[in-house]
Design a protein around this motif. Structure first.
Motif, PDB file in Angstrom:
ATOM      1  N   GLU A 167     -10.071   5.465  -0.508  1.00 43.02           N
ATOM      2  CA  GLU A 167     -10.794   5.955   0.546  1.00 43.02           C
ATOM      3  C   GLU A 167     -11.075   6.860   0.920  1.00 43.02           C
ATOM      4  O   GLU A 167     -10.503   7.800   0.494  1.00 43.02           O
ATOM      5  CB  GLU A 167      -9.974   5.054   1.418  1.00 43.02           C
ATOM      6  CG  GLU A 167      -9.932   3.597   0.965  1.00 43.02           C
ATOM      7  CD  GLU A 167      -9.097   2.658   2.198  1.00 43.02           C
ATOM      8  OE1 GLU A 167      -9.671   2.469   2.967  1.00 43.02           O
ATOM      9  OE2 GLU A 167      -8.195   3.646   2.528  1.00 43.02           O
ATOM     10  N   SER A 168     -12.770   7.180   1.097  1.00 45.81           N
ATOM     11  CA  SER A 168     -12.345   8.423   1.889  1.00 45.81           C
ATOM     12  C   SER A 168     -11.986   8.679   3.659  1.00 45.81           C
ATOM     13  O   SER A 168     -12.889   8.133   4.281  1.00 45.81           O
ATOM     14  CB  SER A 168     -14.445   8.619   1.895  1.00 45.81           C
ATOM     15  OG  SER A 168     -15.166   7.739   2.997  1.00 45.81           O
ATOM     16  N   LEU A 169     -10.987   8.878   3.078  1.00 51.48           N
ATOM     17  CA  LEU A 169     -10.466   8.837   4.299  1.00 51.48           C
ATOM     18  C   LEU A 169      -9.591   9.836   4.454  1.00 51.48           C
ATOM     19  O   LEU A 169      -8.915  10.759   3.251  1.00 51.48           O
ATOM     20  CB  LEU A 169      -9.822   7.618   4.754  1.00 51.48           C
ATOM     21  CG  LEU A 169      -9.296   6.923   4.463  1.00 51.48           C
ATOM     22  CD1 LEU A 169      -7.949   7.092   4.732  1.00 51.48           C
ATOM     23  CD2 LEU A 169      -9.026   5.631   4.807  1.00 51.48           C
ATOM     24  N   ARG A 173     -11.269  13.114   3.367  1.00 48.14           N
ATOM     25  CA  ARG A 173     -12.701  12.860   4.526  1.00 48.14           C
ATOM     26  C   ARG A 173     -13.536  13.704   4.013  1.00 48.14           C
ATOM     27  O   ARG A 173     -13.543  14.282   3.184  1.00 48.14           O
ATOM     28  CB  ARG A 173     -12.476  13.158   5.481  1.00 48.14           C
ATOM     29  CG  ARG A 173     -12.358  14.166   5.639  1.00 48.14           C
ATOM     30  CD  ARG A 173     -12.169  14.699   7.127  1.00 48.14           C
ATOM     31  NE  ARG A 173      -9.942  14.688   8.163  1.00 48.14           N
ATOM     32  CZ  ARG A 173      -9.835  13.987   8.857  1.00 48.14           C
ATOM     33  NH1 ARG A 173     -10.653  13.132   9.674  1.00 48.14           N
ATOM     34  NH2 ARG A 173      -8.598  13.447   9.130  1.00 48.14           N
ATOM     35  N   ARG A 224     -15.864   2.803   3.126  1.00 46.79           N
ATOM     36  CA  ARG A 224     -14.364   3.979   2.705  1.00 46.79           C
ATOM     37  C   ARG A 224     -14.427   4.435   1.186  1.00 46.79           C
ATOM     38  O   ARG A 224     -14.554   5.205   0.815  1.00 46.79           O
ATOM     39  CB  ARG A 224     -13.033   3.731   3.453  1.00 46.79           C
ATOM     40  CG  ARG A 224     -13.424   3.380   4.751  1.00 46.79           C
ATOM     41  CD  ARG A 224     -13.697   4.506   5.477  1.00 46.79           C
ATOM     42  NE  ARG A 224     -14.864   4.986   5.929  1.00 46.79           N
ATOM     43  CZ  ARG A 224     -15.791   4.303   6.108  1.00 46.79           C
ATOM     44  NH1 ARG A 224     -15.622   3.218   6.985  1.00 46.79           N
ATOM     45  NH2 ARG A 224     -17.083   4.721   6.628  1.00 46.79           N
ATOM     46  N   TYR A 262      -8.764   1.427  10.386  1.00 40.52           N
ATOM     47  CA  TYR A 262      -9.171   2.506  10.904  1.00 40.52           C
ATOM     48  C   TYR A 262      -9.337   2.846  12.684  1.00 40.52           C
ATOM     49  O   TYR A 262      -9.135   4.036  13.382  1.00 40.52           O
ATOM     50  CB  TYR A 262     -10.818   2.830  10.764  1.00 40.52           C
ATOM     51  CG  TYR A 262     -10.134   2.061   9.201  1.00 40.52           C
ATOM     52  CD1 TYR A 262      -9.908   2.920   7.783  1.00 40.52           C
ATOM     53  CD2 TYR A 262     -11.495   1.552   8.839  1.00 40.52           C
ATOM     54  CE1 TYR A 262      -9.913   2.672   6.706  1.00 40.52           C
ATOM     55  CE2 TYR A 262     -11.456   0.839   7.321  1.00 40.52           C
ATOM     56  CZ  TYR A 262     -10.413   1.872   6.131  1.00 40.52           C
ATOM     57  OH  TYR A 262     -10.568   0.939   5.114  1.00 40.52           O
TER      58      TYR A 262
END
Length: 610
Positions: A167-169, A173, A224, A262
């Protein structure tokens, strides 16, 4: 939500108890060492998971619950023989071959927890799991049996991320800045986001119908995972699905249970969320997470061919055709309003309004109103009517489970979801790691205890004396299992019960024979007059909505809701019966948790894992 009559009877499974001949001293038990030794034994047993090998590490009637880690499905196996069959399956065995179990360290919340009583010595242990494809986590509940051997009563494994597609976190990120030479594309963040959200030159991979908590949570997780996703909603604003509901609506679940993924609710959030406040939060949520949402948009035509949908959408009077690979129906755990018809209703002189369209209780001051239905919505509307000077009567056609918000609800949620309790991710892992059959057994004990004179007993007794018929839920398991099993017929009491007991809200228990010019005639011959009738009769199954919006899936999709033979939910978050079509719904807590699995399930297909 009315569940299609396909819910499998769920057999409760209480935790085991033992008669110990020579139990060890609790002080001598090193829980971490016990877990480490057990994991080594389990790892050896599952190398060739025969029933003979597993019986040394899993209790005979134990469970293995798995969410997407061992197979791309939600599964629960009960009993050593069935667990052996499950772990020996072609797909499962391939993924199980690279399974690694290791205790999580470095986080005090994840340390094993030892619990000791006269008839049970058990350890709650958190684990990490890993395969060639992904990372996950889980929970093992170990019990010391009568022979002083540690065995699992429940094992839970769950996929949390795909190794090649995180996931893009956090550490993954997005950068966010536009550093360096931008001459080839001088647009700023706002302009790029607008282009991305409009899908001007592309089609989304996933199209989600409905921008409530169900649609937005799965969209948040898909975005995400960098899967192009678009949410559409017929309303002018995100959150209108809550704003447009009846005037007095406040969530009956507390804030600790209701966070979204989130972005949790802030510490200043009220315990019980007003409908308009939730609507505004959903709008903020979609904006903050940069979820592409088209409002005032409805599908008009659809077809499915060669693994893709062709969907024509009407947006602000204009039409646009898209070709997504997946459709997610997220118009709510309930489908279209369930509006029954009754003999003679055409002669009734007053208004008949379904609760989904009902508003403005102040206009009925001094008038008699009949509310058909006896669940949360019916009670809230009756309470609002009385507070605005009307004379409401609840028409109860079947029994209702009643649980008090002050005493019963905290008992049900326990120390898992409460003020100063675990963080929501930790609480969710504890709660959802339990097979529903075990949850049912726990809740049977809680509901039985709540009937005592110092708890909800006096309210239940008072309601029954007033003519309001109560029940204890399926097999005495109360509200949550009734919600899972039939989707309604319960009330979390926030004040209407005392009004019924005091006679401020009338009750009529019985079957309707017909409408009359002035009101309703019942089968026992009694007639009740009213200026208006409100139908708090719930909603149809999501399956009905699916067929109405997308005719090509009507005969293909399976029943939605209720339990399957393993105790998992039918169809929700899983295969619908039609390729590329998914159902998403339930309350905020279940949307928070299961949105992860629906997103990963879609990602698994898109990234070629299965």
């Amino acid at each position: 939500m009315p569940v299609d009559t396909h819910s499998f009877p769920l057999q409760a499974a209480p935790p085991p108890t033992f008669k110990y001949k020579s139990p060890p001293d609790a002080a001598s038990i090193n829980a971490s060492e016990v877990v480490a030794d057990y994991i080594a034994r389990l790892q050896k047993a599952i190398e060739k998971p025969t029933a003979f090998a597993l019986q040394d590490v899993i209790l005979q009637e134990g469970f293995w619950r798995d969410h997407l880690f061992l197979t791309w499905d939600l599964r629960t196996s009960r009993g050593v023989d069935k667990i052996s069959q499950y772990l020996s399956g072609d797909v499962t065995e391939k993924r199980l071959g690279s399974l690694k179990l290791k205790p999580t360290t470095g986080n005090y919340k994840r340390l094993p927890v030892l619990q000791v009583s006269e008839s049970s010595i058990n350890i709650l242990a958190y684990i990490d799991v890993e395969s060639d494809e992904g990372l996950g986590e889980g929970v093992i509940r170990l019990f010391l049996d009568a022979n002083n051997t540690w065995k699992a009563f429940t094992i839970y494994t769950t996929l949390t991320s795909l190794k090649d597609h995180p996931e893009s976190l956090g550490v993954n990120r997005p950068h966010g800045g536009l550093h360096g030479d931008q001459s080839s594309d001088p647009r700023n963040w706002k302009e790029r986001l607008a282009s991305f959200s409009n899908f001007s030159t592309s089609s989304p991979t996933v199209l989600i119908i409905g921008a409530g908590q169900a649609g937005l949570t799965v969209a948040a997780r898909l975005t995400r995972l960098n899967i192009p996703t678009l949410v559409i909603d017929k309303n002018p604003r995100v959150g209108d699905n809550w704003r447009n509901r009846y005037h007095s609506l406040v969530l009956h679940d507390p804030v600790w249970y209701d966070h979204l993924p989130y972005i949790p609710f802030p510490k200043t959030w009220p315990i019980f969320t007003p409908k308009d406040k939730l609507g505004d939060w959903l709008e903020f949520y979609a904006s903050s997470l940069e979820i592409p949402v088209w409002t005032s948009t409805t599908p008009t035509k659809s077809s499915y061919e060669n693994g893709k949908w062709t969907i024509t959408l009407r947006r602000d009077g204009e039409e646009r055709t898209l070709s997504p690979k997946h459709l997610v129906l997220a118009t709510g755990h309930s489908g279209e309003p369930n509006i029954p018809t009754f003999p003679g209703q055409e002669q009734y002189k007053g208004a008949i309004t379904h609760s989904s369209k009902w508003s403005n209780p102040e206009r009925l001051k001094g008038k008699k109103v009949l509310v058909v239905g006896a669940g949360n919505t019916a009670h809230d509307i009756a309470q609002s009517l009385y507070s605005n000077g009307a004379y409401p009567t609840i028409i109860q056609r079947s029994s209702t489970h009643v649980l008090s918000s002050k005493i019963g609800l905290p008992a049900l949620l326990g120390t898992t979801y409460c003020e100063n309790g675990p963080e929501v991710e930790e609480a969710d892992l504890q709660f959802f790691s339990l097979p529903n059959a075990v949850t049912k057994a726990y809740h049977q004990g809680i509901i039985a205890d709540l009937k005592s004179p110092t708890k909800d007993g006096p309210v239940i007794e008072g309601l029954n004396k007033a003519g309001f018929v109560t029940d204890d839920g399926p097999d005495g398991a109360g509200l949550l299992i009734k919600y899972f099993d039939v989707g309604g017929s319960y009330y979390i009491d926030i004040g209407a019960s005392s009004m019924i007991i005091d006679g401020k809200i009338g009750v009529k228990h019985g079957r309707l024979r017909q409408f009359t010019e002035k009101g309703i005639m019942f089968e026992d011959g009694q007639e009740l007059e009213a200026a208006e009738v409100v139908l708090a009769t719930g909603y149809q199954n999501m399956r009905t909505t699916a067929g109405a919006i997308f005719p090509c899936v009507k005969d293909a999709v399976k029943p939605v809701g209720g339990f399957d033979p393993e105790g998992e939910f039918n169809t929700l978050f899983r295969d619908s019966g039609h390729p590329g079509f998914w159902f998403m719904g339930m309350n905020l807590a279940h949307c928070r948790w299961f949105s992860k699995y629906l997103a990963l399930r879609i990602a698994g297909q898109e990234f070629g894992y299965y």
